[in-house]
Design a protein around this motif. Structure first.
Motif, PDB file in Angstrom:
ATOM      1  N   VAL A   1       1.015  -1.188   0.115  1.00  0.00           N
ATOM      2  CA  VAL A   1      -0.133  -0.079   0.224  1.00  0.00           C
ATOM      3  C   VAL A   1       0.879   1.382  -0.070  1.00  0.00           C
ATOM      4  N   SER A   2       1.883   1.278   0.856  1.00  0.00           N
ATOM      5  CA  SER A   2       2.881   2.358   0.926  1.00  0.00           C
ATOM      6  C   SER A   2       3.466   2.651  -0.589  1.00  0.00           C
ATOM      7  N   PHE A   3       3.927   1.604  -1.160  1.00  0.00           N
ATOM      8  CA  PHE A   3       4.445   1.768  -2.490  1.00  0.00           C
ATOM      9  C   PHE A   3       3.578   2.327  -3.462  1.00  0.00           C
ATOM     10  N   TRP A   4       2.186   1.878  -3.507  1.00  0.00           N
ATOM     11  CA  TRP A   4       1.423   2.415  -4.640  1.00  0.00           C
ATOM     12  C   TRP A   4       1.008   3.977  -4.241  1.00  0.00           C
ATOM     13  N   ILE A   5       0.896   4.358  -2.866  1.00  0.00           N
ATOM     14  CA  ILE A   5       0.692   5.625  -2.679  1.00  0.00           C
ATOM     15  C   ILE A   5       1.438   6.498  -2.664  1.00  0.00           C
ATOM     16  N   LEU A   6       3.032   6.014  -2.708  1.00  0.00           N
ATOM     17  CA  LEU A   6       4.100   6.899  -3.083  1.00  0.00           C
ATOM     18  C   LEU A   6       4.023   7.102  -4.748  1.00  0.00           C
ATOM     19  N   VAL A   7       3.618   6.018  -5.371  1.00  0.00           N
ATOM     20  CA  VAL A   7       3.950   6.153  -6.720  1.00  0.00           C
ATOM     21  C   VAL A   7       2.644   7.161  -7.276  1.00  0.00           C
ATOM     22  N   ALA A   8       1.513   6.912  -6.718  1.00  0.00           N
ATOM     23  CA  ALA A   8       0.227   7.873  -6.966  1.00  0.00           C
ATOM     24  C   ALA A   8       0.615   9.242  -6.699  1.00  0.00           C
ATOM     25  N   SER A   9       1.440   9.664  -5.299  1.00  0.00           N
ATOM     26  CA  SER A   9       1.662  10.745  -4.889  1.00  0.00           C
ATOM     27  C   SER A   9       2.661  11.494  -6.102  1.00  0.00           C
ATOM     28  N   ALA A  10       3.685  10.772  -6.586  1.00  0.00           N
ATOM     29  CA  ALA A  10       4.628  11.199  -7.426  1.00  0.00           C
ATOM     30  C   ALA A  10       3.958  11.511  -8.967  1.00  0.00           C
ATOM     31  N   ILE A  11       3.020  10.911  -9.303  1.00  0.00           N
ATOM     32  CA  ILE A  11       2.232  10.865 -10.455  1.00  0.00           C
ATOM     33  C   ILE A  11       1.435  12.210 -10.472  1.00  0.00           C
ATOM     34  N   PHE A  12       0.628  12.372  -9.271  1.00  0.00           N
ATOM     35  CA  PHE A  12      -0.187  13.444  -9.102  1.00  0.00           C
ATOM     36  C   PHE A  12       0.522  14.870  -8.845  1.00  0.00           C
ATOM     37  N   THR A  13       1.551  14.711  -8.216  1.00  0.00           N
ATOM     38  CA  THR A  13       2.600  15.991  -8.174  1.00  0.00           C
ATOM     39  C   THR A  13       3.025  16.224  -9.300  1.00  0.00           C
ATOM     40  N   PHE A  14       3.315  15.619 -10.267  1.00  0.00           N
ATOM     41  CA  PHE A  14       3.620  15.766 -11.603  1.00  0.00           C
ATOM     42  C   PHE A  14       2.733  16.439 -12.284  1.00  0.00           C
TER      43      PHE A  14
END
Length: 292
Positions: free
Chosen positions: A163-176
């Protein structure tokens, strides 16, 4: 006629600024919500980890001084959140309440053992670390066995990582995506002034002189957008805290201050970077290229 045109230009300018502030505020609000989700996901994961109980069962011949010493050493250990001594009588009473009948009447004796229930700090809840702690405790000659839900620990650790991995991925994509959206809004705002930029450049103004008012204006717009995002975010937090008090959203004030500060600084930073590169682009264009 001139006054009417001036009013039209002023309305157009205000409308442009309003759209920039609104877009920045919306994007930063969504980033704030995502940041809040990331921080509270970690908190919820730690909460579930700290519910894992390590039961240290003691031998019947264990001396009181040994039990007392073990409990104190466990309470002071860095991996311990809490250590509670449970007598065999208390354990029997708790078990009878769970099953709804007194099993002692049926057996005629109490087969349970005195124990110390240890709740670990979240940082130490992993299969390897718990195994090491259990092995260390089992080595004591007055400890009968150490029991814990091993499959649950493994499953919990694996799911938290996933869950932490996918949240970090989503955070990076959304920040971009957020950076792109804010950048687009600011570029459109500066695009409408591209002829003014080129005119100033043609009369001898330096690039730094031309960029400065644009950067300062959009930094102020970024600050307004960040304040708007924070206001909406606080209202949303108050609503959630009122309807779901068990979440404890306002317990960690330092975390919230850090989040709010990050949103505010991000609004300023993105506005500065986007304005700098947008003005630089139009400064580098040739006059005939401004029409395309």
């Amino acid at each position: 006629m001139g006054k009417s045109f001036e009013q039209y230009q002023r309305r157009k300018l205000i409308s442009s600024y309003f759209s920039v502030v609104l877009s920045i505020g919306l994007v930063l609000f969504l980033l704030g919500v995502l940041g809040l989700l990331v921080l509270n996901t970690n908190k919820m994961a730690n909460h579930f980890k700290e519910q894992i109980t390590l039961s240290v069962f003691l031998k019947d011949n264990a001396k009181e001084v040994e039990i007392d010493q073990l409990q104190k050493s466990l309470a002071m250990a860095e991996y311990t959140k809490s250590a509670t001594y449970v007598t065999k009588e208390e354990a029997a009473e708790n078990h009878s309440e769970e099953i709804g009948e007194n099993f002692l009447d049926f057996l005629g004796y109490n087969p349970l053992k005195n124990s110390i229930d240890v709740n670990l700090n979240a940082d130490f809840v992993s299969p390897l670390q718990i195994e090491e702690i259990a092995a260390e405790l089992t080595a004591k000659n007055y400890v009968d066995e150490v029991s814990y839900d091993e499959p649950l620990v493994g499953l919990l650790s694996e799911n938290v990582k996933r869950v932490s991995f996918w949240i970090l991925v989503a955070s990076a994509i959304f920040t971009f995506i957020a950076v792109l959206l804010i950048n687009s809004s600011i570029r459109l705002s500066i695009y409408s002034k591209r002829f003014i930029i080129k005119t100033m450049q043609m009369v001898g103004a330096t690039k730094t002189f031309i960029r400065r008012p644009f950067i300062w204006t959009n930094i102020k717009l970024g600050m307004l957008g960040a304040l708007l995002a924070l206001m909406v975010l606080i209202i949303a937090l108050l609503y959630l805290d009122k309807n779901f008090p068990e979440l404890g959203l306002f317990r960690d004030s330092s975390m919230l201050i850090g989040l709010f500060g990050s949103v505010f600084v991000l609004g300023i930073f993105i506005s500065f970077i986007s304005t700098y590169f947008a003005t630089q682009r139009f400064l580098n264009l040739k006059t005939d290229e401004l029409y395309y």
